[in-house]
Design an enzyme around this catalytic site. Structure first.
Site, PDB file in Angstrom:
ATOM      1  N   HIS A 172      -8.147  -0.801   6.500  1.00  0.00           N
ATOM      2  CA  HIS A 172      -8.543  -2.060   7.139  1.00  0.00           C
ATOM      3  C   HIS A 172      -9.147  -3.021   6.111  1.00  0.00           C
ATOM      4  O   HIS A 172     -10.041  -2.637   5.357  1.00  0.00           O
ATOM      5  CB  HIS A 172      -9.548  -1.782   8.263  1.00  0.00           C
ATOM      6  CG  HIS A 172      -9.851  -3.018   9.055  1.00  0.00           C
ATOM      7  ND1 HIS A 172      -8.988  -3.532   9.994  1.00  0.00           N
ATOM      8  CD2 HIS A 172     -10.903  -3.868   9.019  1.00  0.00           C
ATOM      9  CE1 HIS A 172      -9.502  -4.635  10.497  1.00  0.00           C
ATOM     10  NE2 HIS A 172     -10.660  -4.866   9.922  1.00  0.00           N
ATOM     11  N   ASN A 194       0.837  -1.209   0.000  1.00  0.00           N
ATOM     12  CA  ASN A 194       0.000   0.000   0.000  1.00  0.00           C
ATOM     13  C   ASN A 194       0.867   1.253   0.000  1.00  0.00           C
ATOM     14  O   ASN A 194       0.535   2.242  -0.649  1.00  0.00           O
ATOM     15  CB  ASN A 194      -0.953  -0.011   1.198  1.00  0.00           C
ATOM     16  CG  ASN A 194      -2.049  -1.035   1.003  1.00  0.00           C
ATOM     17  OD1 ASN A 194      -2.778  -0.979   0.023  1.00  0.00           O
ATOM     18  ND2 ASN A 194      -2.133  -1.995   1.916  1.00  0.00           N
ATOM     19  N   ARG A 223       0.091  -1.970  15.062  1.00  0.00           N
ATOM     20  CA  ARG A 223       0.031  -1.555  16.461  1.00  0.00           C
ATOM     21  C   ARG A 223      -1.069  -0.508  16.608  1.00  0.00           C
ATOM     22  O   ARG A 223      -1.372   0.219  15.661  1.00  0.00           O
ATOM     23  CB  ARG A 223       1.358  -0.922  16.908  1.00  0.00           C
ATOM     24  CG  ARG A 223       2.540  -1.868  16.967  1.00  0.00           C
ATOM     25  CD  ARG A 223       3.711  -1.191  17.673  1.00  0.00           C
ATOM     26  NE  ARG A 223       3.372  -0.882  19.057  1.00  0.00           N
ATOM     27  CZ  ARG A 223       3.576  -1.719  20.079  1.00  0.00           C
ATOM     28  NH1 ARG A 223       4.123  -2.892  19.873  1.00  0.00           N
ATOM     29  NH2 ARG A 223       3.230  -1.370  21.304  1.00  0.00           N
TER      30      ARG A 223
END
Lengths: 223, 223
Positions: B129, B34, B111
């Site tokens: 996501h 990405n 994280r």
């Protein structure tokens, strides 16, 4: 069983039914637009089945009127007439069995289905939900999704299990939330998709093409 | 601040930066596909911005190598070098500020982001996501969705807040789970959509077209 618990237009003992097609029992609480989609799809041969009985927990649900107009038996099962939820669910199960039902479709039925119904119709109880489950389970899914600000919501048809809006998923279709969307316009879009998706799912069931494998529903190719 | 906490290829004090475009800081933990999509979209002018720094919590993340190849500053922030999570997040914030960052993109950063980073970059931290949030939050979203048996999953880009995978949603795209899908084929489909969606979201941000209104992200029309 005390038949005063039932309020059935077609009489407690229906006439002998010689139709060998799949008999569908539809549970409703409201206007019954998804019920209408099923009635129409059975009538025009899209689904090789017959809606045998429409059961409502509300006496004035317009879906009952839709059923009467189509010559379908209707049953109003009054929750307040039963002292326990188990007795209510027993009455519901009895009414479905009475009409030789092989598939139960919850189409806007706003109550959790009891274990007895699920046990009586194993792998044969479908629920229609106006969101992409597991997102937005519960009774206000469209508004909840809108207020959460999702850009994609949709419709789910799934086999019911003992937990609300959780069972194995048969079919889903996504719907984009437009920039100028309101809850009302979103509801309209969702209902349109619901009508198509519930007909698809019931058609696949009637054709014997749905196989539940754990949490997954495999769709078998047409023969 | 003890600069032994940092391991920065480009030196702790970067050269004076006169580029007035939006500076993007990308947080990664892995291969950085990405990140590569963002680097490419900035390079070809799709996004009017520059990736100013790539920060990883893993020293061997391949995304660091991608950044170096593109001449972008890289920072490895070692969680184990800090006694508290607050100190770690302070180092992260300092590295982002050092590089004049105006938008932070979490692109496979495994994280939870600390409050200090969110406070330092209000309304300017994005997370990517691999599911249609609020379904399947967490670190194993693709597998979780597959095992849940959904027929539709997808990708979400959202503004981060203090709860993992929860903030206001910028963009979502649905992906159909095919009958013969495996986790591997689904992952491939999702990553392809991620690359497109994160570029779209960052482009809209760079164009000043995203407005956070409560839980909703309004996308303003192009001028």
């Amino acid at each position: 069983m005390d038949d005063s618990m039932f309020h059935e237009d077609a009489g407690f003992f229906p006439p002998v039914d010689t139709d060998e097609r799949l008999h569908i029992g539809v549970l409703i609480s409201g206007s019954g637009t998804n019920l209408q989609a099923l009635i129409d799809a059975c009538a025009d041969g899209t689904i090789d089945a017959v809606v045998a009985v429409v059961i409502s927990n509300k006496p004035d649900a317009f879906g009952l009127e839709r059923a009467r107009r189509a010559g379908i038996a209707t049953v109003y099962v009054d929750r307040t007439a039963y002292t326990t939820i188990a007795a209510y669910n027993h009455a519901l199960t009895a009414a479905l069995m009475q009409h030789g039902v092989g598939l139960v479709v919850m189409a806007g039925y706003m109550r959790l289905l009891g274990q007895e119904v699920l046990t009586a119709f194993p792998g044969a109880v479908m629920n229609l939900h106006p969101a992409l489950l597991p997102s937005f389970a519960g009774a206000s899914a469209i508004k909840d999704a809108f207020e959460h600000g999702v850009k994609i919501t949709g419709v789910t048809v799934h086999f019911a299990d003992e937990v609300f809006d959780r069972g194995p998923i048969i079919a889903q279709e996504p719907i984009r939330v437009a920039e100028d969307e309101t809850v009302a316009t979103l509801e309209a879009k969702i209902h349109e998709v619901e009508h198509r998706l519930v007909v698809d799912a019931v058609r696949l069931f009637a054709e014997g093409r749905l196989a539940i494998e754990g949490r997954k529903v495999r769709i078998k190719a047409a023969e």
